[in-house]
Design an enzyme around this catalytic site. Sequence first.
Site, PDB file in Angstrom:
ATOM      1  N   ARG A  58       0.769  -1.429   0.180  1.00 25.02           N
ATOM      2  CA  ARG A  58      -0.051   0.440  -0.401  1.00 25.02           C
ATOM      3  C   ARG A  58       1.209   0.900  -0.472  1.00 25.02           C
ATOM      4  O   ARG A  58       0.558   2.263  -0.395  1.00 25.02           O
ATOM      5  CB  ARG A  58      -0.826   0.197   1.531  1.00 25.02           C
ATOM      6  CG  ARG A  58      -2.345  -0.038   0.844  1.00 25.02           C
ATOM      7  CD  ARG A  58      -2.692   0.590   1.953  1.00 25.02           C
ATOM      8  NE  ARG A  58      -4.007   0.017   2.690  1.00 25.02           N
ATOM      9  CZ  ARG A  58      -4.824  -0.397   2.831  1.00 25.02           C
ATOM     10  NH1 ARG A  58      -5.111  -1.676   2.499  1.00 25.02           N
ATOM     11  NH2 ARG A  58      -6.450  -0.381   2.606  1.00 25.02           N
TER      12      ARG A  58
ATOM     13  N   ARG B  45     -18.224  -0.565   9.549  1.00 30.11           N
ATOM     14  CA  ARG B  45     -16.834  -1.111   9.859  1.00 30.11           C
ATOM     15  C   ARG B  45     -16.677   0.336  10.624  1.00 30.11           C
ATOM     16  O   ARG B  45     -17.194   1.247   9.631  1.00 30.11           O
ATOM     17  CB  ARG B  45     -16.074  -1.024   8.568  1.00 30.11           C
ATOM     18  CG  ARG B  45     -15.170  -2.808   9.010  1.00 30.11           C
ATOM     19  CD  ARG B  45     -14.508  -2.388   7.290  1.00 30.11           C
ATOM     20  NE  ARG B  45     -13.675  -1.401   7.128  1.00 30.11           N
ATOM     21  CZ  ARG B  45     -13.145  -1.799   5.940  1.00 30.11           C
ATOM     22  NH1 ARG B  45     -12.518  -2.856   5.865  1.00 30.11           N
ATOM     23  NH2 ARG B  45     -11.907  -0.798   5.629  1.00 30.11           N
TER      24      ARG B  45
HETATM   25  P1  ADP Z   1      -9.833  -0.590   2.052  1.00 32.18           P
HETATM   26  O1  ADP Z   1      -9.076  -1.117   1.405  1.00 32.18           O
HETATM   27  O2  ADP Z   1     -11.338  -0.625   2.375  1.00 32.18           O
HETATM   28  O3  ADP Z   1      -9.173   1.069   3.002  1.00 32.18           O
HETATM   29  P2  ADP Z   1      -8.883  -2.127   4.000  1.00 32.18           P
HETATM   30  O4  ADP Z   1      -9.123  -3.489   4.831  1.00 32.18           O
HETATM   31  O5  ADP Z   1      -8.134  -3.392   2.865  1.00 32.18           O
HETATM   32  O6  ADP Z   1      -9.729  -1.480   3.567  1.00 32.18           O
HETATM   33  O7  ADP Z   1      -7.313  -1.615   5.048  1.00 32.18           O
HETATM   34  C1  ADP Z   1      -8.220  -1.191   6.563  1.00 32.18           C
HETATM   35  C2  ADP Z   1      -7.306  -0.484   6.716  1.00 32.18           C
HETATM   36  O8  ADP Z   1      -5.887  -0.734   7.513  1.00 32.18           O
HETATM   37  C3  ADP Z   1      -5.691   0.685   6.089  1.00 32.18           C
HETATM   38  O9  ADP Z   1      -7.336   1.815   5.872  1.00 32.18           O
HETATM   39  C4  ADP Z   1      -5.032   1.118   6.487  1.00 32.18           C
HETATM   40  O10 ADP Z   1      -5.398   1.489   8.702  1.00 32.18           O
HETATM   41  C5  ADP Z   1      -4.832  -0.331   7.209  1.00 32.18           C
HETATM   42  N1  ADP Z   1      -3.863  -1.640   6.432  1.00 32.18           N
HETATM   43  C6  ADP Z   1      -4.178  -2.389   5.725  1.00 32.18           C
HETATM   44  N2  ADP Z   1      -3.481  -2.522   4.927  1.00 32.18           N
HETATM   45  C7  ADP Z   1      -2.270  -2.123   5.227  1.00 32.18           C
HETATM   46  C8  ADP Z   1      -1.121  -2.172   4.391  1.00 32.18           C
HETATM   47  N3  ADP Z   1      -0.620  -2.983   3.875  1.00 32.18           N
HETATM   48  N4  ADP Z   1      -0.360  -1.107   5.248  1.00 32.18           N
HETATM   49  C9  ADP Z   1      -0.860  -0.097   5.084  1.00 32.18           C
HETATM   50  N5  ADP Z   1      -2.306  -0.205   6.256  1.00 32.18           N
HETATM   51  C10 ADP Z   1      -2.994  -0.878   6.534  1.00 32.18           C
END
Ligand code: ADP
Length: 212
Positions: free
Chosen positions: A88, A155
């Site tokens: 990400r 959520r």
């Molecule tokens: P969405 O794609 O709908 O934002 P996710 O469930 O993938 O939701 O992620 C929710 C939260 O978890 C993100 O907003 C972030 O805070 C955290 N998160 C998830 N994956 C990562 C990552 N690879 N690096 C940093 N934070 C992450």
Amino acid sequence: MKIILLGAPGAGKGTQSANISEKYNIPAIATGDILRAAIKNGTELGKAAKSYIDAGKLVPDDVVIGIIKEYLGSDACKNGFILDGFPRSIPQAEALDAMGVKIDVVLSIEVADEKIIERMSGRRVCPCGASYHVLYKAPAKEGVCDKCGQALYVRADDAAETVKSRLETFHAQTEPLKAFYAKKGNLVTVQGQEEVADTTRLVFEALRPYEA
Ligand code: ADP
Ligand code: ZN
């Protein structure tokens, strides 16, 4: 197949990840789900992640990189996997490279910000991982999961202000990954459609050339 799914929060990565996982029989690794489970279970990981998630910010790179290392090292991932929500940020993508992981295809699901905001407000999720939308993908019985019968919930980070921060975070830190992978030559993009089934069809078409 080793697949990365990119896309704004709410672009439909989770839904498509489940479809791909079923079709190709490879595990889906969703860092967001792993982090939410850790928060629910009150683990050290959960404690470290909670404030970032609640603010719509990224959890520190070293935390998620550690999670991914653990999962990708497991036997279940030997024949391929789908990464949903990782990498990400550029440093996370570089860490994946440094692990020697060779990704076959990076699939980006494109959805405009206004659409994202509309979708998030109707999103309902289940503790089992299934997700729904009050308009676009309603469960048979309101508020109840079709798959497992548990109660659906909103959520916490789908609150309107948090969605805005998540979109800002996406554009600033995650979107540059498109150029990063385009340069490597394995980026494919799919336009997210109104109907989930239409997006699924486009996703499967986009992945077909990469089948082993
Ligand atoms: P969405 O794609 O709908 O934002 P996710 O469930 O993938 O939701 O992620 C929710 C939260 O978890 C993100 O907003 C972030 O805070 C955290 N998160 C998830 N994956 C990562 C990552 N690879 N690096 C940093 N934070 C992450
Ligand atoms: Zn369920």
